[in-house]
Design a protein around this motif. Structure first.
Motif, PDB file in Angstrom:
ATOM      1  N   GLY A  96      64.014 -34.728 -18.861  1.00 27.00           N
ATOM      2  CA  GLY A  96      65.259 -34.594 -18.106  1.00 27.00           C
ATOM      3  C   GLY A  96      66.000 -35.890 -17.857  1.00 27.00           C
ATOM      4  N   GLY A  97      65.286 -36.939 -17.534  1.00 27.05           N
ATOM      5  CA  GLY A  97      65.935 -38.215 -17.243  1.00 27.05           C
ATOM      6  C   GLY A  97      66.222 -39.030 -18.488  1.00 27.05           C
ATOM      7  N   THR A  98      65.352 -38.955 -19.484  1.00 30.35           N
ATOM      8  CA  THR A  98      65.473 -39.775 -20.687  1.00 30.35           C
ATOM      9  C   THR A  98      66.299 -39.103 -21.773  1.00 30.35           C
ATOM     10  OG1 THR A  98      63.233 -40.531 -20.185  1.00 30.35           O
ATOM     11  CG2 THR A  98      64.144 -41.152 -22.308  1.00 30.35           C
ATOM     12  N   TRP A  99      66.032 -37.834 -22.008  1.00 34.60           N
ATOM     13  CA  TRP A  99      66.722 -37.076 -23.062  1.00 34.60           C
ATOM     14  C   TRP A  99      67.290 -35.791 -22.469  1.00 34.60           C
ATOM     15  CZ3 TRP A  99      61.318 -38.076 -24.297  1.00 34.60           C
ATOM     16  CH2 TRP A  99      61.135 -39.270 -24.983  1.00 34.60           C
ATOM     17  N   PRO A 100      68.332 -35.891 -21.660  1.00 33.73           N
ATOM     18  CA  PRO A 100      68.837 -34.688 -20.989  1.00 33.73           C
ATOM     19  C   PRO A 100      69.345 -33.604 -21.941  1.00 33.73           C
ATOM     20  CG  PRO A 100      70.292 -36.564 -20.593  1.00 33.73           C
ATOM     21  CD  PRO A 100      69.080 -37.087 -21.276  1.00 33.73           C
ATOM     22  N   LEU A 101      69.928 -33.976 -23.078  1.00 35.61           N
ATOM     23  CA  LEU A 101      70.401 -32.963 -24.019  1.00 35.61           C
ATOM     24  C   LEU A 101      69.240 -32.205 -24.646  1.00 35.61           C
ATOM     25  CD1 LEU A 101      73.405 -34.785 -25.731  1.00 35.61           C
ATOM     26  CD2 LEU A 101      73.449 -33.037 -23.936  1.00 35.61           C
ATOM     27  N   THR A 102      68.166 -32.914 -24.946  1.00 39.88           N
ATOM     28  CA  THR A 102      66.969 -32.260 -25.477  1.00 39.88           C
ATOM     29  C   THR A 102      66.391 -31.306 -24.437  1.00 39.88           C
ATOM     30  OG1 THR A 102      66.476 -34.178 -26.847  1.00 39.88           O
ATOM     31  CG2 THR A 102      64.663 -32.648 -26.418  1.00 39.88           C
ATOM     32  N   ALA A 103      66.324 -31.760 -23.187  1.00 43.95           N
ATOM     33  CA  ALA A 103      65.806 -30.913 -22.115  1.00 43.95           C
ATOM     34  C   ALA A 103      66.682 -29.669 -21.938  1.00 43.95           C
ATOM     35  CB  ALA A 103      65.714 -31.699 -20.810  1.00 43.95           C
ATOM     36  N   LEU A 104      68.001 -29.848 -21.968  1.00 41.75           N
ATOM     37  CA  LEU A 104      68.911 -28.703 -21.837  1.00 41.75           C
ATOM     38  C   LEU A 104      68.726 -27.714 -22.978  1.00 41.75           C
ATOM     39  CD1 LEU A 104      72.264 -30.279 -20.584  1.00 41.75           C
ATOM     40  CD2 LEU A 104      70.825 -28.600 -19.402  1.00 41.75           C
ATOM     41  N   LEU A 105      68.582 -28.236 -24.181  1.00 44.28           N
ATOM     42  CA  LEU A 105      68.377 -27.371 -25.340  1.00 44.28           C
ATOM     43  C   LEU A 105      67.075 -26.588 -25.199  1.00 44.28           C
ATOM     44  CD1 LEU A 105      69.183 -26.367 -28.171  1.00 44.28           C
ATOM     45  CD2 LEU A 105      67.919 -28.311 -29.093  1.00 44.28           C
ATOM     46  N   LEU A 106      65.995 -27.255 -24.810  1.00 40.19           N
ATOM     47  CA  LEU A 106      64.714 -26.570 -24.632  1.00 40.19           C
ATOM     48  C   LEU A 106      64.761 -25.570 -23.487  1.00 40.19           C
ATOM     49  CD1 LEU A 106      62.288 -29.561 -25.275  1.00 40.19           C
ATOM     50  CD2 LEU A 106      62.717 -27.606 -26.771  1.00 40.19           C
ATOM     51  N   ASP A 107      65.454 -25.926 -22.383  1.00 38.46           N
ATOM     52  CA  ASP A 107      65.642 -24.972 -21.274  1.00 38.46           C
ATOM     53  C   ASP A 107      66.349 -23.718 -21.778  1.00 38.46           C
ATOM     54  OD1 ASP A 107      64.503 -26.727 -19.466  1.00 38.46           O
ATOM     55  OD2 ASP A 107      66.413 -27.325 -18.542  1.00 38.46           O
ATOM     56  N   ALA A 108      67.430 -23.940 -22.526  1.00 44.82           N
ATOM     57  CA  ALA A 108      68.209 -22.806 -23.036  1.00 44.82           C
ATOM     58  C   ALA A 108      67.371 -21.929 -23.952  1.00 44.82           C
ATOM     59  CB  ALA A 108      69.452 -23.312 -23.767  1.00 44.82           C
ATOM     60  N   ILE A 109      66.600 -22.547 -24.828  1.00 44.27           N
ATOM     61  CA  ILE A 109      65.743 -21.773 -25.737  1.00 44.27           C
ATOM     62  C   ILE A 109      64.740 -20.933 -24.938  1.00 44.27           C
ATOM     63  CG2 ILE A 109      63.890 -21.960 -27.455  1.00 44.27           C
ATOM     64  CD1 ILE A 109      65.464 -24.404 -28.593  1.00 44.27           C
ATOM     65  N   LEU A 110      64.074 -21.548 -23.971  1.00 42.77           N
ATOM     66  CA  LEU A 110      63.094 -20.819 -23.159  1.00 42.77           C
ATOM     67  C   LEU A 110      63.750 -19.659 -22.408  1.00 42.77           C
ATOM     68  CD1 LEU A 110      61.048 -23.816 -21.732  1.00 42.77           C
ATOM     69  CD2 LEU A 110      60.140 -21.978 -23.148  1.00 42.77           C
ATOM     70  N   LEU A 111      64.905 -19.903 -21.816  1.00 41.13           N
ATOM     71  CA  LEU A 111      65.567 -18.860 -21.034  1.00 41.13           C
ATOM     72  C   LEU A 111      66.099 -17.736 -21.916  1.00 41.13           C
ATOM     73  CD1 LEU A 111      67.368 -21.128 -18.438  1.00 41.13           C
ATOM     74  CD2 LEU A 111      65.387 -19.652 -18.034  1.00 41.13           C
ATOM     75  N   VAL A 112      66.664 -18.071 -23.057  1.00 39.73           N
ATOM     76  CA  VAL A 112      67.179 -17.042 -23.967  1.00 39.73           C
ATOM     77  C   VAL A 112      66.035 -16.186 -24.502  1.00 39.73           C
ATOM     78  CG1 VAL A 112      68.268 -16.672 -26.229  1.00 39.73           C
ATOM     79  CG2 VAL A 112      69.320 -18.208 -24.563  1.00 39.73           C
ATOM     80  N   VAL A 113      64.928 -16.827 -24.851  1.00 42.01           N
ATOM     81  CA  VAL A 113      63.773 -16.069 -25.336  1.00 42.01           C
ATOM     82  C   VAL A 113      63.260 -15.126 -24.247  1.00 42.01           C
ATOM     83  CG1 VAL A 113      61.344 -16.285 -26.001  1.00 42.01           C
ATOM     84  CG2 VAL A 113      63.076 -17.682 -27.128  1.00 42.01           C
ATOM     85  N   MET A 114      63.157 -15.599 -23.016  1.00 44.97           N
ATOM     86  CA  MET A 114      62.686 -14.739 -21.934  1.00 44.97           C
ATOM     87  C   MET A 114      63.679 -13.612 -21.650  1.00 44.97           C
ATOM     88  SD  MET A 114      59.693 -15.563 -21.061  1.00 44.97           S
ATOM     89  CE  MET A 114      59.411 -14.816 -19.477  1.00 44.97           C
ATOM     90  N   TYR A 115      64.963 -13.927 -21.716  1.00 42.19           N
ATOM     91  CA  TYR A 115      65.982 -12.896 -21.496  1.00 42.19           C
ATOM     92  C   TYR A 115      65.846 -11.778 -22.532  1.00 42.19           C
ATOM     93  CZ  TYR A 115      70.485 -10.555 -21.281  1.00 42.19           C
ATOM     94  OH  TYR A 115      71.456  -9.599 -21.190  1.00 42.19           O
ATOM     95  N   ALA A 116      65.728 -12.182 -23.778  1.00 43.57           N
ATOM     96  CA  ALA A 116      65.654 -11.189 -24.856  1.00 43.57           C
ATOM     97  C   ALA A 116      64.307 -10.461 -24.865  1.00 43.57           C
ATOM     98  CB  ALA A 116      65.896 -11.866 -26.201  1.00 43.57           C
TER      99      ALA A 116
END
Length: 185
Positions: A96-116
Motif C-alpha cells: 500500500g505505501g510502496t506500490w499503491p497501484l499494485t495494491a489497488l489492482l490486487l484489491d480490485a482482483i480479490l473483490l471482483v473475484v469474491m463478488y462473482a
C-alpha cells in the motif's frame, strides 16, 4: 502507510459490508472480518517498519489462514471471506505505501473475484442442508422421494451420514435445487 491504510479500509468495507453482509446478514462476522483485516494490516505494517524479513509476514498469513474458529460453526463461504480479509490486509500492509497501484489492482482482483464467485445468481438455487429424519429408509429411492417431499425440492445428491435404529433416526447431507418442481407423493 496512510495510503495503504485508506486503501485497505475501502477494500475491507467493500468486502465485509457491500458483499458479505448484504448477502449473508451475519453482523458478528462483519465485525470479525473488519477487525481481522485491520489487525493484519497493523501487524504487517509494523513488520515492514521494523525491517523484519518478508517471510515472517507470509508465515503470519499461513498461521492465520489455518486457524479454526471454534466459537460457532462457520460455512466454507465464510472461511473464504476470512481468507480474503487476511489477504487484503497483507496486500495493503505490504504494498500500500510502496506500490499503491499494485495494491489497488490486487484489491480490485480479490473483490471482483469474491463478488462473482459468491453472487446469488451463480448456482443461487442450489442448496446444501443436513436433514434429520424421523425414519430409517432401507430403500435409497424411497429416501430420495421422502427428502424431495419434505424439502419440496429436487434432490441432486444425498449422503446418509448417520443411522440410529434405536431412535429410528436418519441424518442425511442433502444437495438440492430450491424452488424446483417435484412430484409430491
Amino acid at each position: 502507510m496512510a495510503t495503504g491504510l485508506l486503501m485497505d479500509l475501502v477494500a475491507i468495507v467493500t468486502l465485509a459490508y457491500a458483499l458479505y453482509y448484504r448477502r449473508h446478514h451475519r453482523r458478528d462476522l462483519l465485525f470479525a472480518y473488519i477487525a481481522l483485516n485491520v489487525g493484519i494490516f497493523a501487524v504487517v505494517s509494523l513488520l515492514l517498519v521494523q525491517r523484519v524479513d518478508i517471510a515472517v509476514g507470509f508465515g503470519l498469513f499461513g498461521v492465520l489462514s489455518i486457524i479454526r474458529l471454534r466459537s460457532s460453526e462457520i460455512t466454507q463461504q465464510e472461511i473464504a471471506y476470512y481468507f480474503v480479509a487476511i489477504a487484503l490486509g497483507l496486500v495493503n500492509g505490504i504494498a500500500g505505501g510502496t506500490w499503491p497501484l499494485t495494491a489497488l489492482l490486487l484489491d480490485a482482483i480479490l473483490l471482483v473475484v469474491m463478488y462473482a464467485a459468491d453472487h446469488p445468481k451463480l448456482f443461487g438455487r442450489t442448496r446444501q442442508q443436513i436433514v434429520t429424519l424421523d425414519v430409517v429408509h432401507t430403500d435409497p429411492d424411497m429416501l430420495k422421494v421422502d427428502l424431495e417431499n419434505r424439502l419440496r425440492a429436487k434432490v441432486l445428491h444425498h449422503v446418509v451420514t448417520q443411522i440410529d435404529y434405536v431412535r429410528d433416526v436418519t441424518v442425511v447431507d442433502v444437495r438440492y435445487v430450491a424452488n424446483a418442481r417435484v412430484g409430491v407423493r
